[in-house]
Design a protein around this motif. Structure first.
Motif, PDB file in Angstrom:
ATOM      1  N   GLU A  86     142.144  85.446   6.426  1.00 51.39           N
ATOM      2  CA  GLU A  86     142.635  86.397   5.773  1.00 51.39           C
ATOM      3  C   GLU A  86     143.534  87.443   6.549  1.00 51.39           C
ATOM      4  N   LEU A  87     143.020  87.628   7.745  1.00 51.85           N
ATOM      5  CA  LEU A  87     143.540  88.321   8.727  1.00 51.85           C
ATOM      6  C   LEU A  87     144.740  87.549   9.284  1.00 51.85           C
ATOM      7  N   ARG A  88     144.646  86.271   9.472  1.00 51.68           N
ATOM      8  CA  ARG A  88     145.867  85.556   9.901  1.00 51.68           C
ATOM      9  C   ARG A  88     146.853  85.488   9.068  1.00 51.68           C
ATOM     10  N   SER A  89     146.786  85.699   7.837  1.00 52.27           N
ATOM     11  CA  SER A  89     147.691  85.595   6.703  1.00 52.27           C
ATOM     12  C   SER A  89     148.394  86.868   6.719  1.00 52.27           C
ATOM     13  N   ILE A  90     147.698  87.971   6.934  1.00 52.55           N
ATOM     14  CA  ILE A  90     148.186  89.304   6.754  1.00 52.55           C
ATOM     15  C   ILE A  90     149.003  89.452   8.316  1.00 52.55           C
ATOM     16  N   TYR A  91     148.757  89.280   9.233  1.00 54.04           N
ATOM     17  CA  TYR A  91     149.652  89.463  10.487  1.00 54.04           C
ATOM     18  C   TYR A  91     150.642  88.548  10.536  1.00 54.04           C
ATOM     19  N   SER A 120     136.446  93.735  -0.545  1.00 52.00           N
ATOM     20  CA  SER A 120     136.411  94.264   0.939  1.00 52.00           C
ATOM     21  C   SER A 120     136.137  93.276   1.797  1.00 52.00           C
ATOM     22  N   ALA A 121     136.539  93.541   2.912  1.00 49.11           N
ATOM     23  CA  ALA A 121     136.177  92.580   4.066  1.00 49.11           C
ATOM     24  C   ALA A 121     134.726  91.932   4.398  1.00 49.11           C
ATOM     25  N   PHE A 122     133.947  93.012   4.044  1.00 43.88           N
ATOM     26  CA  PHE A 122     132.389  92.902   4.120  1.00 43.88           C
ATOM     27  C   PHE A 122     132.280  91.973   2.918  1.00 43.88           C
ATOM     28  N   ARG A 123     132.472  91.999   1.931  1.00 43.16           N
ATOM     29  CA  ARG A 123     132.145  91.428   0.763  1.00 43.16           C
ATOM     30  C   ARG A 123     132.737  89.841   1.012  1.00 43.16           C
ATOM     31  N   LEU A 124     134.088  89.790   1.346  1.00 43.58           N
ATOM     32  CA  LEU A 124     134.455  88.639   1.567  1.00 43.58           C
ATOM     33  C   LEU A 124     133.808  87.721   2.695  1.00 43.58           C
ATOM     34  N   PHE A 125     133.382  88.546   3.920  1.00 49.53           N
ATOM     35  CA  PHE A 125     132.438  87.931   4.866  1.00 49.53           C
ATOM     36  C   PHE A 125     131.024  87.503   4.382  1.00 49.53           C
ATOM     37  N   TYR A 126     130.586  88.173   3.360  1.00 50.75           N
ATOM     38  CA  TYR A 126     129.274  88.020   2.775  1.00 50.75           C
ATOM     39  C   TYR A 126     129.236  86.598   1.872  1.00 50.75           C
ATOM     40  N   THR A 127     130.306  86.565   1.172  1.00 50.98           N
ATOM     41  CA  THR A 127     130.259  85.626  -0.118  1.00 50.98           C
ATOM     42  C   THR A 127     131.047  84.051   0.512  1.00 50.98           C
TER      43      THR A 127
END
Length: 277
Positions: free
Chosen positions: A25-30, A9-16
């Motif tokens: 991650e958002l830049r690679s997606i968009y 999840s985005a929260f886990r990515l932010f936390y870790t």
């Protein structure tokens, strides 16, 4: 069991890994053209639909205070259901070739803009306004289902199945845009027709901005979309070959089992005949 393992999840990515990892991650997606084009539509087109659907009942009531909303509600639900089923009958190239996507977004958004503006002009018949709203919502449902399918298919092909995150981000921004428009319009004492006019202008903006963005990036994005489409076709071909191989193996297993059964029956028959003699 799930077909694909869900990503963190985005929260886990932010936390870790920190906020930089989430932004990356958002830049690679968009950066994927299909995601970018349909997200542009999502922010403006989705917010425009929210604006219009908040006021369509008031628009009908203004024309005829005795109007019965049950009929139009049924038509809206039927139209939404038909629109949601559209991706099932479309070819995969419709979702992955960005030239097709941008043209479809522009044409359908302009059609919605015309219908919403006409609903503010044709005020002599509640039935006409009925149909203008229903057809506009039907086209929007088609757009929404195609947008969701295109984004999910694109990200799955690129190995980043975070389309749920894209849907949430796009919807959040669209709701933020519609909220700002509502607050500003309310401060200026906007009428129902004014809200519909604003929604029409938003749809016109989509019809102009999306093809313009595609035109500016057409060389880079065209190659990207063709590569993605070719990869999809290769995957379909490989899936077909795998299915044929699997069916062949299963057929060989059945044939081997049949031979074993036949040999067992023959041996049993021989034993029986020997026993009789």
């Amino acid at each position: 069991p799930p077909i694909h393992e869900p990503p963190d999840s985005a929260f886990r990515l932010f936390y870790t890994r920190g906020p930089g990892a989430v932004v990356g991650e958002l830049r690679s997606i968009y950066r994927h053209p299909t995601v970018a084009l349909w997200s542009l539509w999502w922010v403006l087109g989705y917010s425009a639909m929210i604006l219009a659907m908040n006021y369509y009942q008031l628009q009908l009531y203004k024309i005829d205070p005795t109007v019965e909303f049950g009929f139009v509600e049924v038509l809206i639900e039927v139209g939404s259901s038909c629109g949601a089923a559209l991706p099932a009958i479309l070819h995969s190239s419709f979702f992955l070739v960005n030239g097709i996507s941008s043209s479809a977004i522009a044409a359908t958004s302009f059609a919605i803009a015309v219908m919403w503006y006409m609903s503010t002009v044709v005020q002599d018949s509640v039935q006409k306004v009925y149909m203008l709203n229903v057809v506009a919502l039907y086209i929007f449902s088609c757009q929404y289902s195609v947008a969701s399918t295109s984004i999910a298919l694109c990200l799955n092909k690129h190995g980043t199945p975070r389309y749920a995150l894209v849907f949430a981000c796009n919807s959040f921004v669209a709701l933020l845009v519609s909220t700002v428009i509502l607050v500003v319009s309310s401060a200026h004492q906007a009428t129902v027709s004014d809200y519909y006019t604003v929604a029409s202008v938003q749809s016109c903006a989509v019809a102009v901005i999306v093809p313009m963005v595609h035109f500016v990036n057409r060389r880079r994005w065209t190659q990207s979309s063709l590569d993605t489409y070719a990869q999809l076709q290769e995957d379909v071909h490989l899936d077909g070959e795998l299915l044929e191989i699997t069916e062949g193996v299963e057929q060989d297993k059945r044939s081997h089992a049949d031979r074993q059964i036949a040999e067992t029956l023959v041996e049993g028959t021989k034993d029986t005949m020997v026993g009789k003699h």
